[in-house]
Design a protein around this motif. Structure first.
Motif, short mmCIF file in Angstrom:
data_model
loop_
_atom_site.label_atom_id
_atom_site.label_comp_id
_atom_site.label_asym_id
_atom_site.label_seq_id
_atom_site.Cartn_x
_atom_site.Cartn_y
_atom_site.Cartn_z
N ASP A 244 0.87 -1.17 0.00
CA ASP A 244 0.00 0.00 0.00
C ASP A 244 0.91 1.23 0.00
OD1 ASP A 244 -1.70 2.08 0.58
OD2 ASP A 244 -2.86 0.96 2.07
N LEU A 245 0.70 2.14 -0.95
CA LEU A 245 1.57 3.32 -1.02
C LEU A 245 1.54 4.13 0.27
CD1 LEU A 245 0.98 4.54 -4.69
CD2 LEU A 245 3.05 3.53 -3.74
N ASP A 246 0.43 4.03 1.01
CA ASP A 246 0.35 4.74 2.28
C ASP A 246 1.42 4.28 3.25
OD1 ASP A 246 -1.81 6.04 1.28
OD2 ASP A 246 -3.31 5.05 2.53
N ASP A 247 1.93 3.05 3.04
CA ASP A 247 2.98 2.53 3.93
C ASP A 247 4.26 3.35 3.84
OD1 ASP A 247 1.25 0.55 4.62
OD2 ASP A 247 2.15 -0.97 3.32
N LEU A 248 4.38 4.16 2.79
CA LEU A 248 5.60 4.95 2.61
C LEU A 248 5.56 6.28 3.36
CD1 LEU A 248 6.04 4.17 -1.15
CD2 LEU A 248 7.77 3.72 0.61
N GLU A 249 4.40 6.63 3.89
CA GLU A 249 4.29 7.91 4.59
C GLU A 249 5.13 7.89 5.86
OE1 GLU A 249 0.08 7.99 4.81
OE2 GLU A 249 -0.09 8.31 2.67
N GLY A 250 5.94 8.93 6.01
CA GLY A 250 6.82 9.02 7.16
C GLY A 250 8.17 8.37 6.95
N ALA A 251 8.31 7.61 5.86
CA ALA A 251 9.58 6.93 5.60
C ALA A 251 10.67 7.93 5.25
CB ALA A 251 9.41 5.93 4.45
N HIS A 252 11.91 7.56 5.56
CA HIS A 252 13.05 8.29 5.02
C HIS A 252 13.46 7.61 3.73
CE1 HIS A 252 13.84 10.05 9.14
NE2 HIS A 252 14.04 11.09 8.37
N VAL A 253 13.90 8.41 2.77
CA VAL A 253 14.35 7.86 1.50
C VAL A 253 15.72 8.42 1.17
CG1 VAL A 253 13.15 9.66 0.19
CG2 VAL A 253 13.71 7.52 -0.93
N LEU A 254 16.55 7.56 0.59
CA LEU A 254 17.84 7.99 0.03
C LEU A 254 17.84 7.53 -1.42
CD1 LEU A 254 20.83 9.04 0.28
CD2 LEU A 254 21.45 6.68 0.83
N VAL A 255 18.10 8.48 -2.33
CA VAL A 255 18.03 8.12 -3.74
C VAL A 255 19.17 8.78 -4.51
CG1 VAL A 255 16.42 10.05 -4.24
CG2 VAL A 255 16.48 8.07 -5.77
N ALA A 256 19.78 7.99 -5.40
CA ALA A 256 20.71 8.57 -6.36
C ALA A 256 19.88 8.92 -7.57
CB ALA A 256 21.79 7.55 -6.73
N ALA A 257 19.75 10.19 -7.84
CA ALA A 257 18.78 10.62 -8.83
C ALA A 257 19.26 11.85 -9.57
CB ALA A 257 17.45 10.94 -8.15
N LYS A 258 18.62 12.08 -10.72
CA LYS A 258 18.89 13.29 -11.47
C LYS A 258 17.88 14.35 -11.03
CE LYS A 258 20.08 14.96 -16.03
NZ LYS A 258 20.52 14.54 -17.37
N CYS A 259 18.42 15.50 -10.67
CA CYS A 259 17.58 16.57 -10.12
C CYS A 259 17.05 17.47 -11.23
CB CYS A 259 18.41 17.38 -9.13
SG CYS A 259 17.52 18.77 -8.41
N TYR A 260 15.78 17.77 -11.13
CA TYR A 260 15.17 18.70 -12.06
C TYR A 260 14.51 19.81 -11.27
CZ TYR A 260 11.76 20.58 -15.38
OH TYR A 260 11.00 21.41 -16.15
N VAL A 261 14.95 21.03 -11.50
CA VAL A 261 14.32 22.18 -10.83
C VAL A 261 13.53 22.94 -11.87
CG1 VAL A 261 14.68 24.25 -9.45
CG2 VAL A 261 16.28 22.33 -9.23
N ALA A 262 12.21 22.91 -11.75
CA ALA A 262 11.35 23.58 -12.72
C ALA A 262 11.44 25.10 -12.56
CB ALA A 262 9.90 23.12 -12.54
N PRO A 263 11.10 25.84 -13.61
CA PRO A 263 11.09 27.31 -13.49
C PRO A 263 10.20 27.79 -12.34
CG PRO A 263 10.89 26.64 -15.78
CD PRO A 263 10.80 25.39 -14.96
N THR A 264 9.18 26.99 -12.00
CA THR A 264 8.30 27.36 -10.90
C THR A 264 8.96 27.14 -9.53
OG1 THR A 264 7.45 25.09 -10.84
CG2 THR A 264 6.23 26.68 -12.18
N GLY A 265 10.12 26.45 -9.55
CA GLY A 265 10.79 26.14 -8.29
C GLY A 265 10.53 24.73 -7.80
N LYS A 266 9.55 24.05 -8.43
CA LYS A 266 9.25 22.67 -8.06
C LYS A 266 10.47 21.78 -8.32
CE LYS A 266 7.02 18.82 -7.18
NZ LYS A 266 6.63 18.44 -5.82
N ILE A 267 10.81 20.96 -7.32
CA ILE A 267 12.00 20.11 -7.44
C ILE A 267 11.57 18.65 -7.57
CG2 ILE A 267 14.09 19.30 -6.28
CD1 ILE A 267 13.92 22.08 -4.72
N ILE A 268 12.04 18.00 -8.63
CA ILE A 268 11.74 16.59 -8.86
C ILE A 268 13.05 15.82 -9.01
CG2 ILE A 268 10.56 14.91 -10.33
CD1 ILE A 268 8.72 17.18 -11.25
N LEU A 269 13.14 14.71 -8.27
CA LEU A 269 14.31 13.84 -8.33
C LEU A 269 13.91 12.59 -9.08
CD1 LEU A 269 15.29 14.24 -4.57
CD2 LEU A 269 16.12 15.59 -6.52
#
Ligand SMILES: [Zn+2]
Length: 289
Positions: free
Chosen positions: A242-267
């Motif tokens: 259940d995706l709800d099981d991820l709430e509160g979890a800590h995550v570590l990810v090797a990812a490519k960062c995208y910062v949108a012009p709006t400031g929204k950050i997506i990894l």
């Protein structure tokens, strides 16, 4: 706990009343929660299928009166003792992403991120053992644990290297340079591939199949996007039903960062090998399951 403060409206919410909010409002407000006493990151759990009523949880400060004991969910390999960590403190941390047990090497390149909602990205990944974390996950998990427990480690010169294969590295450098907490991501990270870590407030799935792990406002609302073609393997690796099981979890990810012009950050995470989650459950609730 029964109450949490929401930064969006400044209100202290009771869990049942919070649960009754319209879906869109609930989704927005649950990304802005904190403990009413110690002000640390908090998250909301809706009423569970096990019959636990809606409630809030938080990563409390040690001296918070509302602190509860959490147990780490499905930590099958156990965690290294502090003594072991001390012994290894002087060594480089090397993660070899190609060393999957007896399985062909097939690590995806981090792809150029598509625009949100546009779909695409990622590619088919050779499935290793189902529902089993691999050696490199164990090492990433140790890095995450150190990040959570040790502010000194976050700013240390400890060298970290993630090898794609013998010839190329995905991430390489000192911890202070190649690891950023969600609230430390800056526009300069745009286009960079490195390690990012932080807590998850909500998780969801878009129509295109991507899994989204969303942090809270105090962590700049950073989102981790897991490409659709690796989503199922990600979920099975960490036994997430259940995706709800991820709430509160800590995550570590090797990812490519995208910062949108709006400031929204997506990894953007394009391989299940490049991410670990550390989930928590209230020890009292687990005892009832
Ligand atoms: Zn607290």
């Amino acid at each position: 706990m029964q109450h949490a403060r929401c930064a969006v409206d400044g209100e202290v919410w009771e869990a049942e009343r919070f649960a009754a909010l319209p879906a869109a409002e609930l989704d927005a407000k649950r990304r802005s929660l904190s403990c009413v006493q110690c002000d640390e990151f908090a998250w909301f759990r809706k009423e569970s299928t096990h019959g636990h009523p809606a409630h809030f949880c938080a990563h409390h400060r040690d001296d918070c009166d509302l602190k509860v004991n959490y147990v780490v969910v499905d930590d099958r390999r156990g965690e290294p003792s502090s003594a072991e960590e001390e012994v290894e403190a002087g060594d480089d941390i090397v993660v070899r992403l190609d060393q999957e047990r007896g399985t062909a090497v097939d690590v995806t390149e981090v792809q150029t991120p598509p625009m949100p909602g546009a779909g695409g990205g990622g590619r088919t990944f050779a499935i290793p053992g189902q529902g089993r974390e691999s050696a490199q996950h164990f090492t990433l998990r140790r890095i995450l644990l150190r990040l959570i427990q040790s502010p000194d480690f976050r700013t240390s010169r400890r060298r970290i290297a993630l090898y794609r294969d013998e010839k190329s590295t995905l991430v390489r450098g000192e911890a202070r340079d190649v690891v950023a907490a969600f609230d430390e991501v800056r526009p300069a990270h745009n286009g960079e591939t490195q390690l990012f870590w932080g807590p998850i407030a909500t998780a969801g799935r878009t129509a295109d199949g991507k899994v989204w792990l969303n942090s809270s406002d105090r962590y700049q609302g950073v989102s981790v996007a897991i490409f659709q073609d690796i989503a199922e393997e990600f979920l099975s690796t960490f036994n997430i039903e259940d995706l709800d099981d991820l709430e509160g979890a800590h995550v570590l990810v090797a990812a490519k960062c995208y910062v949108a012009p709006t400031g929204k950050i997506i990894l953007y995470c394009s391989s299940p090998k490049n991410i670990v989650v550390r989930r928590y459950r209230d020890a009292r609730l687990q005892a009832e399951l």
